[in-house]
Design a protein around this motif. Structure first.
Motif, PDB file in Angstrom:
ATOM      1  N   ALA A 280       0.823  -1.207   0.000  1.00  0.00           N
ATOM      2  CA  ALA A 280       0.000   0.000   0.000  1.00  0.00           C
ATOM      3  C   ALA A 280       0.858   1.258   0.000  1.00  0.00           C
ATOM      4  N   GLU A 281       1.887   1.269   0.834  1.00  0.00           N
ATOM      5  CA  GLU A 281       2.764   2.445   0.930  1.00  0.00           C
ATOM      6  C   GLU A 281       3.534   2.669  -0.367  1.00  0.00           C
ATOM      7  N   VAL A 282       3.932   1.564  -1.005  1.00  0.00           N
ATOM      8  CA  VAL A 282       4.646   1.680  -2.282  1.00  0.00           C
ATOM      9  C   VAL A 282       3.735   2.283  -3.349  1.00  0.00           C
ATOM     10  N   ALA A 283       2.506   1.798  -3.436  1.00  0.00           N
ATOM     11  CA  ALA A 283       1.556   2.322  -4.433  1.00  0.00           C
ATOM     12  C   ALA A 283       1.235   3.793  -4.158  1.00  0.00           C
ATOM     13  N   ASP A 284       1.079   4.138  -2.889  1.00  0.00           N
ATOM     14  CA  ASP A 284       0.807   5.528  -2.519  1.00  0.00           C
ATOM     15  C   ASP A 284       1.953   6.440  -2.944  1.00  0.00           C
ATOM     16  N   ARG A 285       3.195   6.006  -2.662  1.00  0.00           N
ATOM     17  CA  ARG A 285       4.348   6.823  -3.034  1.00  0.00           C
ATOM     18  C   ARG A 285       4.480   6.916  -4.555  1.00  0.00           C
ATOM     19  N   LYS A 286       4.174   5.848  -5.265  1.00  0.00           N
ATOM     20  CA  LYS A 286       4.183   5.908  -6.729  1.00  0.00           C
ATOM     21  C   LYS A 286       3.186   6.949  -7.227  1.00  0.00           C
TER      22      LYS A 286
ATOM     23  N   ALA B  51     -14.088   2.503   0.409  1.00  0.00           N
ATOM     24  CA  ALA B  51     -14.783   3.721   0.810  1.00  0.00           C
ATOM     25  C   ALA B  51     -14.697   3.918   2.303  1.00  0.00           C
ATOM     26  N   ALA B  52     -14.763   5.170   2.734  1.00  0.00           N
ATOM     27  CA  ALA B  52     -14.652   5.469   4.160  1.00  0.00           C
ATOM     28  C   ALA B  52     -15.831   4.834   4.901  1.00  0.00           C
TER      29      ALA B  52
ATOM     30  N   LYS C 131     -10.108   0.769   6.953  1.00  0.00           N
ATOM     31  CA  LYS C 131      -9.744   1.072   8.342  1.00  0.00           C
ATOM     32  C   LYS C 131      -8.273   1.439   8.507  1.00  0.00           C
ATOM     33  N   HIS C 132      -7.520   1.420   7.434  1.00  0.00           N
ATOM     34  CA  HIS C 132      -6.098   1.775   7.521  1.00  0.00           C
ATOM     35  C   HIS C 132      -5.975   3.259   7.877  1.00  0.00           C
ATOM     36  N   PRO C 133      -5.080   3.620   8.801  1.00  0.00           N
ATOM     37  CA  PRO C 133      -4.970   5.027   9.214  1.00  0.00           C
ATOM     38  C   PRO C 133      -4.566   5.981   8.098  1.00  0.00           C
ATOM     39  N   GLY C 134      -3.944   5.468   7.040  1.00  0.00           N
ATOM     40  CA  GLY C 134      -3.524   6.330   5.945  1.00  0.00           C
ATOM     41  C   GLY C 134      -4.515   6.408   4.804  1.00  0.00           C
ATOM     42  N   SER C 135      -5.611   5.663   4.886  1.00  0.00           N
ATOM     43  CA  SER C 135      -6.531   5.573   3.743  1.00  0.00           C
ATOM     44  C   SER C 135      -7.250   6.900   3.473  1.00  0.00           C
TER      45      SER C 135
END
Length: 221
Positions: A159-165, A215-216, A192-196
């Motif tokens: 998830a973090e890799v995709a976000d940074r991309k 979705a939230a 529920k991920h804190p960064g979502s």
């Protein structure tokens, strides 16, 4: 002392056995005892190194709080040279990279992160690669950042890799690709991920829509 015939036969058998295998048994025992002693020494040595490295790392965290980049770098160098095999060497390098980055010393930050990539375990290496990609993004070295993000990461960092991309692609004005990256990040995170929430904001800012699965969560009635 006199021995009866049976005892004499047993003694003779033992002598013959020992004459044939005695040296081998002795060397096996010596090696076993040596290995046991070496194992105990190594454990004791490792514990001592961990305690000493931990004390230095505590000093470094104080330097981080005080924003003392020079002291942080000195401590990191000491830990890496003296206690390279401990986990504190990797932790110290990441801390040194943070203090350098906050001091706008990007060259040193990159050097410390690269040290972790070259010497750390898979988890710390993944963290260092993500952070180094962020530094390269700040330097507008977009191709270098993407190349790093296309490298090997542990699955839990997907998830973090995709976000940074997505961040890098936005900086390159590759909006469609950035949307896809943010959607992939949300899919890997879950609602529920804190960064979502931050990723959803970034996605919506470039005209994207979060997938229904990410979705939230709705507030309770």
């Amino acid at each position: 002392m006199a021995y009866d015939l049976e005892e004499q036969e047993q003694i003779a058998t033992f002598k013959a056995f020992w004459g044939r295998y005695g040296n081998l048994i002795t060397w096996v025992l010596i090696l076993a005892l040596g290995s046991f002693a070496a194992y105990n020494f190594w454990n004791s040595h490792s514990r001592k190194q961990a305690v000493e490295a931990s004390a230095l790392y505590d000093e470094q965290t104080d330097a981080l709080t005080a924003k003392d980049n020079a002291k942080s770098q000195r401590i990191a160098s000491d830990i890496q040279s003296k206690f390279k095999r401990t986990v504190y060497a990797q932790m110290s390098a990441l801390t040194a990279a943070k203090t350098a980055f906050e001091a706008n010393d990007l060259k040193t930050a990159k050097t410390q992160l690269q040290w972790v990539i070259d010497n750390g375990n898979d988890e710390y290496k993944s963290v260092a690669q993500l952070r180094l990609a962020g530094v390269l993004l700040d330097e507008k070295n977009f191709d270098g950042a993407l190349k790093l993000l296309d490298g090997k990461f542990l699955p839990q960092f997907a998830a973090e890799v995709a976000d940074r991309k997505g961040d890098v692609l936005v900086a390159q004005n590759k909006i469609a690709d950035a949307r896809a990256a943010y959607v992939a990040a949300l899919a890997a995170m879950g609602p529920k991920h804190p960064g979502s929430q931050l990723v959803r904001i970034k996605l919506e800012a470039i005209g994207g829509t979060a997938p229904a699965a990410a979705a939230a969560p709705k507030a309770a009635a």
